[in-house]
Design a protein around this motif. Structure first.
Motif, PDB file in Angstrom:
ATOM      1  N   LEU A 403       0.821  -1.206   0.000  1.00 47.34           N
ATOM      2  CA  LEU A 403       0.000   0.000   0.000  1.00 47.34           C
ATOM      3  C   LEU A 403       0.859   1.262   0.000  1.00 47.34           C
ATOM      4  CD1 LEU A 403      -2.813  -1.019   2.524  1.00 47.34           C
ATOM      5  CD2 LEU A 403      -2.975  -0.904   0.045  1.00 47.34           C
ATOM      6  N   GLU A 404       1.928   1.237   0.753  1.00 49.94           N
ATOM      7  CA  GLU A 404       2.781   2.417   0.834  1.00 49.94           C
ATOM      8  C   GLU A 404       3.555   2.646  -0.458  1.00 49.94           C
ATOM      9  OE1 GLU A 404       3.254   4.690   3.496  1.00 49.94           O
ATOM     10  OE2 GLU A 404       1.398   3.759   4.171  1.00 49.94           O
ATOM     11  N   THR A 405       3.996   1.559  -1.096  1.00 51.07           N
ATOM     12  CA  THR A 405       4.879   1.677  -2.260  1.00 51.07           C
ATOM     13  C   THR A 405       4.111   1.697  -3.576  1.00 51.07           C
ATOM     14  OG1 THR A 405       6.598   0.491  -1.035  1.00 51.07           O
ATOM     15  CG2 THR A 405       6.869   0.664  -3.428  1.00 51.07           C
ATOM     16  N   ASN A 406       3.200   0.758  -3.743  1.00 55.74           N
ATOM     17  CA  ASN A 406       2.512   0.599  -5.025  1.00 55.74           C
ATOM     18  C   ASN A 406       1.194   1.349  -5.108  1.00 55.74           C
ATOM     19  OD1 ASN A 406       4.555  -1.309  -5.793  1.00 55.74           O
ATOM     20  ND2 ASN A 406       3.459  -2.886  -4.663  1.00 55.74           N
ATOM     21  N   ARG A 407       0.649   1.738  -3.970  1.00 53.24           N
ATOM     22  CA  ARG A 407      -0.658   2.405  -3.963  1.00 53.24           C
ATOM     23  C   ARG A 407      -0.575   3.819  -3.400  1.00 53.24           C
ATOM     24  NH1 ARG A 407      -3.606   1.582  -7.247  1.00 53.24           N
ATOM     25  NH2 ARG A 407      -5.435   2.177  -6.015  1.00 53.24           N
ATOM     26  N   ASP A 408       0.621   4.403  -3.407  1.00 53.86           N
ATOM     27  CA  ASP A 408       0.813   5.802  -2.985  1.00 53.86           C
ATOM     28  C   ASP A 408       0.271   6.051  -1.583  1.00 53.86           C
ATOM     29  OD1 ASP A 408       1.967   6.452  -5.449  1.00 53.86           O
ATOM     30  OD2 ASP A 408       0.008   6.818  -6.352  1.00 53.86           O
ATOM     31  N   SER A 409       0.573   5.123  -0.666  1.00 56.98           N
ATOM     32  CA  SER A 409       0.194   5.246   0.754  1.00 56.98           C
ATOM     33  C   SER A 409      -1.318   5.219   0.967  1.00 56.98           C
ATOM     34  CB  SER A 409       0.781   6.521   1.371  1.00 56.98           C
ATOM     35  OG  SER A 409       2.186   6.509   1.306  1.00 56.98           O
ATOM     36  N   SER A 410      -2.051   4.708   0.009  1.00 56.97           N
ATOM     37  CA  SER A 410      -3.495   4.586   0.175  1.00 56.97           C
ATOM     38  C   SER A 410      -3.811   3.554   1.257  1.00 56.97           C
ATOM     39  CB  SER A 410      -4.148   4.157  -1.146  1.00 56.97           C
ATOM     40  OG  SER A 410      -5.508   3.809  -0.939  1.00 56.97           O
ATOM     41  N   GLU A 417      -6.754  -5.283  -6.809  1.00 56.48           N
ATOM     42  CA  GLU A 417      -5.555  -4.522  -7.126  1.00 56.48           C
ATOM     43  C   GLU A 417      -4.292  -5.198  -6.619  1.00 56.48           C
ATOM     44  OE1 GLU A 417      -7.625  -0.064  -7.002  1.00 56.48           O
ATOM     45  OE2 GLU A 417      -6.468  -0.803  -5.279  1.00 56.48           O
ATOM     46  N   LEU A 418      -4.422  -6.407  -6.047  1.00 58.33           N
ATOM     47  CA  LEU A 418      -3.259  -7.080  -5.480  1.00 58.33           C
ATOM     48  C   LEU A 418      -2.245  -7.491  -6.540  1.00 58.33           C
ATOM     49  CD1 LEU A 418      -4.821  -9.272  -2.648  1.00 58.33           C
ATOM     50  CD2 LEU A 418      -3.208  -7.387  -2.396  1.00 58.33           C
ATOM     51  N   HIS A 419      -2.674  -7.622  -7.801  1.00 60.52           N
ATOM     52  CA  HIS A 419      -1.700  -7.970  -8.836  1.00 60.52           C
ATOM     53  C   HIS A 419      -0.671  -6.859  -9.015  1.00 60.52           C
ATOM     54  CE1 HIS A 419      -3.446  -5.212 -11.856  1.00 60.52           C
ATOM     55  NE2 HIS A 419      -4.620  -5.555 -11.357  1.00 60.52           N
ATOM     56  N   PRO A 423       6.135  -7.443  -9.030  1.00 60.10           N
ATOM     57  CA  PRO A 423       7.045  -6.591  -9.805  1.00 60.10           C
ATOM     58  C   PRO A 423       6.612  -6.538 -11.260  1.00 60.10           C
ATOM     59  CG  PRO A 423       8.264  -8.139  -8.422  1.00 60.10           C
ATOM     60  CD  PRO A 423       6.813  -8.556  -8.361  1.00 60.10           C
ATOM     61  N   GLY A 424       6.901  -5.424 -11.913  1.00 57.23           N
ATOM     62  CA  GLY A 424       6.470  -5.231 -13.296  1.00 57.23           C
ATOM     63  C   GLY A 424       6.850  -6.374 -14.212  1.00 57.23           C
ATOM     64  N   PRO A 425       8.123  -6.813 -14.255  1.00 54.47           N
ATOM     65  CA  PRO A 425       8.489  -7.941 -15.127  1.00 54.47           C
ATOM     66  C   PRO A 425       7.737  -9.223 -14.786  1.00 54.47           C
ATOM     67  CG  PRO A 425      10.435  -6.733 -14.429  1.00 54.47           C
ATOM     68  CD  PRO A 425       9.293  -6.188 -13.635  1.00 54.47           C
ATOM     69  N   ALA A 426       7.571  -9.484 -13.481  1.00 49.48           N
ATOM     70  CA  ALA A 426       6.858 -10.700 -13.087  1.00 49.48           C
ATOM     71  C   ALA A 426       5.399 -10.639 -13.502  1.00 49.48           C
ATOM     72  CB  ALA A 426       6.970 -10.894 -11.575  1.00 49.48           C
ATOM     73  N   SER A 610      -0.929 -16.690  -6.259  1.00 50.52           N
ATOM     74  CA  SER A 610      -0.050 -17.834  -6.535  1.00 50.52           C
ATOM     75  C   SER A 610       1.401 -17.391  -6.548  1.00 50.52           C
ATOM     76  CB  SER A 610      -0.430 -18.465  -7.877  1.00 50.52           C
ATOM     77  OG  SER A 610      -1.763 -18.922  -7.869  1.00 50.52           O
ATOM     78  N   TYR A 611       1.672 -16.279  -7.210  1.00 46.73           N
ATOM     79  CA  TYR A 611       3.038 -15.761  -7.236  1.00 46.73           C
ATOM     80  C   TYR A 611       3.513 -15.403  -5.822  1.00 46.73           C
ATOM     81  CZ  TYR A 611       6.902 -12.534  -8.103  1.00 46.73           C
ATOM     82  OH  TYR A 611       8.117 -11.902  -8.077  1.00 46.73           O
ATOM     83  N   LEU A 612       2.647 -14.724  -5.046  1.00 46.49           N
ATOM     84  CA  LEU A 612       3.028 -14.303  -3.704  1.00 46.49           C
ATOM     85  C   LEU A 612       3.211 -15.507  -2.781  1.00 46.49           C
ATOM     86  CD1 LEU A 612       0.651 -11.230  -3.269  1.00 46.49           C
ATOM     87  CD2 LEU A 612       3.078 -11.228  -3.886  1.00 46.49           C
ATOM     88  N   ALA A 613       2.395 -16.538  -2.963  1.00 44.94           N
ATOM     89  CA  ALA A 613       2.533 -17.729  -2.127  1.00 44.94           C
ATOM     90  C   ALA A 613       3.828 -18.464  -2.433  1.00 44.94           C
ATOM     91  CB  ALA A 613       1.326 -18.649  -2.327  1.00 44.94           C
ATOM     92  N   VAL A 614       4.170 -18.575  -3.705  1.00 44.51           N
ATOM     93  CA  VAL A 614       5.434 -19.234  -4.075  1.00 44.51           C
ATOM     94  C   VAL A 614       6.620 -18.473  -3.496  1.00 44.51           C
ATOM     95  CG1 VAL A 614       6.932 -19.788  -6.025  1.00 44.51           C
ATOM     96  CG2 VAL A 614       4.489 -20.303  -6.144  1.00 44.51           C
TER      97      VAL A 614
END
Length: 663
Positions: A403-410, A417-419, A423-426, A610-614
């Motif tokens: 939230l702080e980094t990707n959502r501008d502290s929202s 929006e969790l996707h 990271p952008g390449p992933a 799935s990515y976050l769990a791995v």
């Protein structure tokens, strides 16, 4: 030529019947009385916040008696001006002028008086609620909302509490509010009554706003980027029509900075203000003792030393002067009395008075935040958690950093929006992999059924590479959840007729049989319409996910069957039954699986979790984790269709602290 002419003649009456049925459905579904809509919406809002109050333990053991004084005069409009403005409105003021205080000091109050202050004592019914971090601003807004709903007349305006964090002040406030209403209450997407102005362009959400049947309670003004604060105040002033009531809550420092700029001063037009006060020491001590078990009990006596420091400038005296500090302290040091297997020894509140370990309030606040998560996830909780403390802390810290980094502290933690946490390449790689795998499987299956295994493998590999490299460039996850789908029983026949008419007309180019197939597919697909949920039901994050997932499978299955049938029939007539079956299966799977990626948000969540769990940043059952953190731990709160951390300072603390927390 004769066949073509017959096709057109048969199609025209069917198309006319379909258009009439569509128009009739639209008008019949839209002819809703706005007063009834407002009444149903009020039921949903009341259910939502009654449940949320219980989850946040706002009435356990009893509501904290938060008090306030009038806001500083340089932050709000002069008191005589408010009375003058209200009396000059067309039709007169909204309240009884005889009840207005002669001086602004009459706004001072506490606890349950907030409803009276807003509706009876403020002439313009516009109020700014200011306070220090953790002083209970949101809690006071919830109480005000509940009081307004209890006193609300039939067909009256509905108070709606929303967080300003996701608002871009460069965007019209009314449009943003309408979208917040639609997201939490999908039934408000129904077209407005045909007799109203702009009926062809607005839905019920917009109609309620246009008719001033929504009373906005705007929380978290300070959560907007600081550079946007003056712009937000200016946008609010432009958006507010005469007699539009409004409540705005903010931290006092952020609001003061926004109002008292060196170049220009921007106040909220027509607004009075109150400033929340620290808790009275005796009330805070009584609250902690009552929560522990009541006066003259051994558990309550544990607070004797800490209670002595309440009301002083010591770190513990300052930290326990706010509702947030009391909530953290009671969770850590007051284990619930029905826990039979509580750990031994239980943390003692005397440690809060250790000025060597906690020389400042900031140090003590950090200790309370650090100890809160282990206390919430203790295995001796009435609802034992499925996740150990380190895993839970790590997941919460990752979400806070997201939230702080990707959502501008929202503060809004939206599952769709969790996707963006990837990271952008992933993220791009997973999209291409998913698209390529789907295309490869369907193409390989079609070719394998028709030409054999070797050709199927080659075709599948080629399709996967081509679609993964090229098609993945344009494939995007849905930006918002979809609404539910259902078969429109009243007009299915007419819509099928419309599809068949279209198909018969298409037979001019592709032959009568192919045209009939295409028309049937279109008719089946058009017959699937958005379901309109009951307005009395509040749609939370878990329910919204269930509906979005159902939409993916039902919509994908329907579209896949229709497209596969049409393509298979056309190919079978041209190249034989075997080819037709293969093409139908492949094309149906392709449309059903890939089409849902851009239409629903569930697929994006599956890939993200799935990515976050791995990577061991979140559990596989992430939604169950979030729901548990809200329902049983008190770490998250729910606002509409999104989760938020219990407090913005908790979010910021977790975003900065690794595991294990510093001692």
């Amino acid at each position: 030529m004769a066949e073509t002419a017959a096709t057109w003649l048969m199609g025209l009456p069917l198309a006319y019947l379909a258009w009439k049925a569509f128009y009739h459905d639209r008008v019949e579904a839209a002819a809703l009385d706005l007063g009834t809509v407002a009444d149903q919406l009020a039921q949903a809002v009341q259910k939502q916040w009654d449940h949320e109050s219980a989850t946040r333990r706002m009435n356990d053991p009893y509501p904290l008696p938060v008090a306030w004084r009038p806001a500083d005069a340089d932050l709000v409009e002069p008191w005589p001006l408010l009375a003058e403005v209200a009396q000059s409105w067309p039709g007169g003021p909204p309240g009884d002028p005889a009840r207005w205080p002669e001086e602004v000091a009459g706004l001072a109050g506490a606890a349950a008086q907030i409803g009276e202050v807003f509706t009876q004592l403020v002439p313009t019914r516009r109020l700014v609620v200011l306070g220090e971090p953790g002083s209970g601003k949101t809690m006071l807004l919830v109480r005000l909302l509940q009081d307004l709903i209890e006193q609300r007349p039939e067909g009256g305006s509905v108070p709606v509490l929303v967080s300003l964090a996701s608002w871009d002040p460069r965007r019209p406030l009314e449009g943003w509010l309408a979208e917040q209403l639609r997201r939490s209450h999908p039934g408000l997407r129904v077209p407005a009554a045909a007799t109203m102005p702009r009926a062809d362009a607005i839905d019920l959400a917009q109609a309620l706003l246009d008719n001033r049947l929504i009373l906005p309670l705007l929380d978290g003004f300070d959560e907007l980027p600081p550079a946007m604060h003056p712009l937000a105040l200016s946008a609010l002033n432009r958006a507010l029509p005469a007699k539009q009531p409004l409540v705005l809550a903010s931290r006092v420092t952020a609001y003061r900075t926004a109002v008292q700029r060196p170049d220009v001063m921007v106040r909220l037009n027509g607004a009075a203000g109150i400033h929340l006060l620290p808790l009275i020491p005796e009330q805070a001590a009584a609250y902690l003792r009552r929560d522990a078990g009541g006066e003259h009990t051994a558990a309550a006596d544990r607070w004797t030393t800490a209670a002595i420091h309440l009301g002083t400038d010591t770190p513990v005296g300052q930290a326990l002067s706010t509702p947030l500090g009391l909530f953290l302290a009671r969770t850590i040091y007051n284990p619930r009395p029905h826990i039979s297997a509580a750990p031994d020894p239980i943390p003692h509140p005397d440690e809060l008075c250790d000025t060597t370990a906690f020389p400042t309030r900031a140090a003590l606040d950090a200790h309370l935040f650090n100890a809160f998560i282990p206390a919430a996830y203790t295995p001796h909780h009435p609802h034992p958690p499925r996740w150990p403390v380190p895993r839970a802390y790590g997941t919460l810290a990752f979400l806070a950093r997201h939230l702080e980094t990707n959502r501008d502290s929202s503060p809004d933690l939206a599952w769709w929006e969790l996707h963006q946490a990837l990271p952008g390449p992933a993220r791009r790689l997973t999209i291409r992999f998913t698209a390529g795998l789907t295309a490869g499987l369907t193409a390989g299956l079609a070719a394998g059924l028709t030409f054999g295994l070797a050709v199927g493998l080659a075709a599948g590999l080629a399709a996967a590479l081509a679609f993964g490299l090229a098609g993945g460039l344009t494939c995007r996850f849905a930006s918002a959840p979809s609404t539910r789908l259902r078969w429109s029983s009243g007009s299915l026949a007419a819509r099928l007729a419309f599809g068949l008419a279209f198909g018969l007309a298409a037979g001019f180019a592709g032959g009568l049989a192919a045209g009939l197939a295409a028309g049937l597919a279109i008719g089946l697909t058009v017959g699937l319409t958005t379901e309109k949920p009951d307005l009395t039901t509040m749609i939370g994050p878990a329910t919204l996910l269930t509906q979005d997932r159902r939409t993916y499978f039902v919509g994908g299955l329907t579209a896949g069957l229709a497209a596969g049938f049409a393509a298979g029939l056309a190919a079978g007539l041209a190249f034989g039954i075997a080819v037709g079956i293969a093409v139908g299966i492949a094309f149906g799977l392709m449309i059903g699986l890939v089409g849902g990626l851009s239409r629903t948000a569930w697929a994006g969540l599956v890939i993200a979790r799935s990515y976050l769990a791995v990577r061991r940043k979140a559990p596989w059952d992430l939604m169950a984790f979030l729901q548990d953190a809200h329902e049983h731990r008190g770490v998250l709160r729910q606002t509409g269709a999104v989760y938020q951390f219990r407090h913005l300072d908790l979010q910021r603390h977790l975003a900065q602290q690794p595991w294990p927390p510093p001692t």
